[in-house]
Motif scaffolding. Structure first.
Motif, PDB file in Angstrom:
ATOM      1  N   MET A 124      42.042  34.327  44.143  1.00  0.00           N
ATOM      2  CA  MET A 124      41.056  35.082  44.904  1.00  0.00           C
ATOM      3  C   MET A 124      39.670  34.945  44.291  1.00  0.00           C
ATOM      4  O   MET A 124      38.662  34.945  45.016  1.00  0.00           O
ATOM      5  N   ALA A 145      44.602  44.581  45.271  1.00  0.00           N
ATOM      6  CA  ALA A 145      43.421  44.100  46.009  1.00  0.00           C
ATOM      7  C   ALA A 145      42.225  44.219  45.064  1.00  0.00           C
ATOM      8  O   ALA A 145      42.266  43.717  43.953  1.00  0.00           O
ATOM      9  N   ASN A 146      41.167  44.875  45.477  1.00  0.00           N
ATOM     10  CA  ASN A 146      40.043  45.107  44.560  1.00  0.00           C
ATOM     11  C   ASN A 146      39.271  46.338  45.001  1.00  0.00           C
ATOM     12  O   ASN A 146      39.371  46.786  46.144  1.00  0.00           O
ATOM     13  N   ASP A 182      47.107  46.895  50.711  1.00  0.00           N
ATOM     14  CA  ASP A 182      47.314  45.818  51.687  1.00  0.00           C
ATOM     15  C   ASP A 182      48.687  45.913  52.338  1.00  0.00           C
ATOM     16  O   ASP A 182      49.716  46.021  51.657  1.00  0.00           O
ATOM     17  N   ASP A 228      42.530  40.437  51.582  1.00  0.00           N
ATOM     18  CA  ASP A 228      42.095  39.106  51.149  1.00  0.00           C
ATOM     19  C   ASP A 228      42.134  38.120  52.312  1.00  0.00           C
ATOM     20  O   ASP A 228      41.228  37.305  52.485  1.00  0.00           O
ATOM     21  N   ASP A 229      43.193  38.195  53.127  1.00  0.00           N
ATOM     22  CA  ASP A 229      43.279  37.314  54.296  1.00  0.00           C
ATOM     23  C   ASP A 229      42.184  37.631  55.301  1.00  0.00           C
ATOM     24  O   ASP A 229      41.619  36.725  55.932  1.00  0.00           O
ATOM     25  N   SER A 256      46.647  41.848  54.878  1.00  0.00           N
ATOM     26  CA  SER A 256      46.043  41.665  53.559  1.00  0.00           C
ATOM     27  C   SER A 256      44.523  41.641  53.690  1.00  0.00           C
ATOM     28  O   SER A 256      43.983  40.884  54.503  1.00  0.00           O
ATOM     29  N   ASN A 314      45.244  36.624  41.439  1.00  0.00           N
ATOM     30  CA  ASN A 314      43.901  37.107  41.118  1.00  0.00           C
ATOM     31  C   ASN A 314      42.962  35.942  40.840  1.00  0.00           C
ATOM     32  O   ASN A 314      41.814  35.926  41.306  1.00  0.00           O
TER      33      ASN A 314
END
Length: 257
Positions: free
Chosen positions: A60, A112-113, A22, A31-32, A29, A57
């Protein structure tokens, strides 16, 4: 989760490059970006306020559960991730690494993932460049919900509870040293941007190079460490604004033995 590539690099590779994801490989990001799949492209205030420092985490996990409750599909999530723009010049950097693949081994270390990272790298056509991906496990369950888990437990007080990147870097270097029959990499490079990219710098030596994204938290924190003349930080620091800056430095260092 650590995801191996299809082929293992030969022990003859001279250099190892760690990448954050990210705001390093991608220009925001992930996630964003996924939040834009939520109703109204935003989170409710109660969910935004539920974040606790050092527990991203967990936050999220709540966000993904909220998306599932509002019937956000896997296709919608994947589309949001795949369309995140690369950071300027990063594809140029990847082209350089591909052209010199006999010398470079590349690894992702990210908070992140695995679903987001694999989706983006595959869409960009660069997944094959990475020998391993160290990130938080994530997969869709039988109900079509994306379930996120922490990467590991650790005792580092500097890092989020779900991931210490220094632990990952140290363990990977030790394992690769054994797999390479005791032959270390000539140099290790780390390309990042965030505050959680500081801790792994303490695992690197004086021949190694940290590439902090200019004017991002990693860069500012490293500047403070350098100004304090701490003896703990041994790594060389080369700020970057685009991937071309990293390429230019790698070209110079690659010539050095």
């Amino acid at each position: 989760m650590a995801a191996p590539s299809a082929t293992s690099p030969a022990p003859s590779k001279r250099f190892l490059v760690f990448f954050d994801f990210d705001e390093t490989i991608v220009n925001e990001s992930s996630d964003d970006a996924v939040v834009r799949a939520a109703p109204g492209q935003r989170l409710p205030d109660w969910l935004s306020r539920s974040y606790r420092e050092g527990h991203y985490n967990e936050q999220m996990q709540r966000i993904l559960a909220y998306l599932a409750e509002h019937s956000v599909t896997e296709d919608s999530i994947r589309s949001m991730v795949e369309n995140i723009p690369p950071t300027p010049g990063l594809l140029t950097l990847f082209q350089y690494l591909q052209a010199h693949k006999q010398d470079f081994e590349s690894v992702v270390v990210s908070d992140a993932n695995v679903y987001f990272i694999e989706a983006w790298l595959e869409r960009a056509g660069v997944r094959h460049l990475f020998h391993r991906i160290f990130t938080n496990p994530a997969s869709f369950d039988a109900d079509g919900h994306l379930v996120l888990l922490p990467f590991h437990a650790h005792g580092c007080q500097r890092c989020p509870e779900n991931m210490c990147k220094q632990v990952i870097v140290r363990e990977y270097l030790e394992r690769r040293l054994q797999e390479r029959a005791g032959c270390p990499f000539q140099r290790v490079f780390y390309v990042g941007d965030g505050a959680n990219d500081i801790c792994p710098m303490l695992a690197l030596g004086p021949r190694d190079t940290a590439f902090p994204r200019r004017n991002f938290p990693m860069h500012r924190l490293l500047q403070k460490m350098q100004e304090a003349e701490t003896e703990v930080l041994k790594v060389s620091v080369v700020p970057w604004a685009t991937g071309q800056d990293v390429v230019d430095c790698l070209k110079r260092l690659e010539k050095e033995r």
